[in-house]
Enzyme design. Structure first.
Site, mmCIF file in Angstrom:
data_model
loop_
_atom_site.group_PDB
_atom_site.id
_atom_site.type_symbol
_atom_site.label_atom_id
_atom_site.label_comp_id
_atom_site.label_asym_id
_atom_site.label_seq_id
_atom_site.Cartn_x
_atom_site.Cartn_y
_atom_site.Cartn_z
ATOM 1 N N ASP A 85 -12.738 -6.389 -2.657
ATOM 2 C CA ASP A 85 -13.614 -7.535 -2.888
ATOM 3 C C ASP A 85 -14.987 -7.036 -3.319
ATOM 4 O O ASP A 85 -15.268 -5.843 -3.286
ATOM 5 C CB ASP A 85 -13.706 -8.440 -1.653
ATOM 6 C CG ASP A 85 -14.436 -7.781 -0.482
ATOM 7 O OD1 ASP A 85 -14.671 -6.553 -0.535
ATOM 8 O OD2 ASP A 85 -14.765 -8.476 0.490
ATOM 9 N N GLU A 135 0.814 -1.204 0.000
ATOM 10 C CA GLU A 135 0.000 0.000 0.000
ATOM 11 C C GLU A 135 0.856 1.267 0.000
ATOM 12 O O GLU A 135 0.388 2.333 -0.385
ATOM 13 C CB GLU A 135 -0.922 0.013 1.220
ATOM 14 C CG GLU A 135 -1.919 -1.131 1.259
ATOM 15 C CD GLU A 135 -2.599 -1.292 2.612
ATOM 16 O OE1 GLU A 135 -3.705 -1.849 2.636
ATOM 17 O OE2 GLU A 135 -2.019 -0.875 3.641
#
Length: 229
Positions: free
Chosen positions: A196, A11
């Site tokens: 997701d 990240e």
């Protein structure tokens, strides 16, 4: 000074690559990189996964670097059909879904001592992050993000958290950063790219789409910093 906290190296890598005149320092086992992005002073750290790591990192960053704004960026799971892979959740507020002293008569999620359930993000920073997301064409939803020391893959658990707190996304660090920022009177905001889909397998999709979601977070942060006053 803008402080940026990410949970994982994936990240933070793209953000670190854009820091000019970087200087690194190790505090409490966490590497902090200080420098400039688009002429703005920043400090970046990878805290590690979970609320304790996030809290340690946020406290060290605030005490040592004294940022005027603390940003927590990364990926999250969706809790609503309104957000899917690559979409953006910007926290209006954060809650710890696994904080529970309800047997003592407290509401679920309330942090004892300061007696708060929801930690409200800085409104101007939230507006700025939403504008930056719109600038790069990302679908964005502003709402409550729920944090806890669990990777949530069970649809039933996700639904319970969504219903209990009105949350739109779930992750493992944001509310801890929010609590530390709150007690230190430091403005904060939390940005999450969704890894997701509401109807999919969170575990499998996370592995496949985490990198894409992290890249989306970086693009928004870069735009936010560029336009920051």
């Amino acid at each position: 000074m803008i402080g940026i906290i990410c949970a994982m190296k994936i990240e933070a890598d793209a953000i670190r690559d854009t820091i000019q005149n970087p200087k690194t320092e190790l505090i409490s086992g966490i590497e902090f990189t200080h420098g400039f992005i688009h002429g703005k002073e920043v400090v970046l750290a990878v805290c590690g996964i979970g609320k304790v790591f996030a809290a340690v990192c946020a406290e060290a960053m605030i005490l040592h670097y004294k940022p005027t704004l603390l940003l927590n960026s990364g990926v999250a799971g969706t809790l609503t059909p309104a957000l899917s892979i690559g979409d953006i959740a910007v926290a209006a507020a954060l809650v710890q879904h696994d904080m529970d002293t309800s047997p003592l008569g407290d509401p679920v999620g309330m942090v004892s001592g300061i007696n708060k359930i929801y930690f409200e993000a800085d409104e101007a920073a939230v507006d700025g992050l939403c504008a930056a997301a719109a600038h790069i064409g990302a679908k964005t939803l502003r709402g409550t993000i729920a944090s806890g020391d669990q990777f949530l893959a069970d649809p039933a658990k996700k639904q319970r958290i969504a219903e209990a707190f009105g949350a739109v996304a779930c992750e493992m660090e944001g509310a801890a950063v929010a609590q530390v920022a709150y007690i230190n009177h430091t403005p904060f905001a939390v940005l999450r790219a969704i890894s997701d889909s509401a109807s999919g397998d969170a575990q499998m999709e996370y592995a496949e789409f985490c990198k894409l979601a992290a890249a989306r977070s970086h693009a928004i942060l870069d735009e936010f910093i560029k336009s920051a006053i």
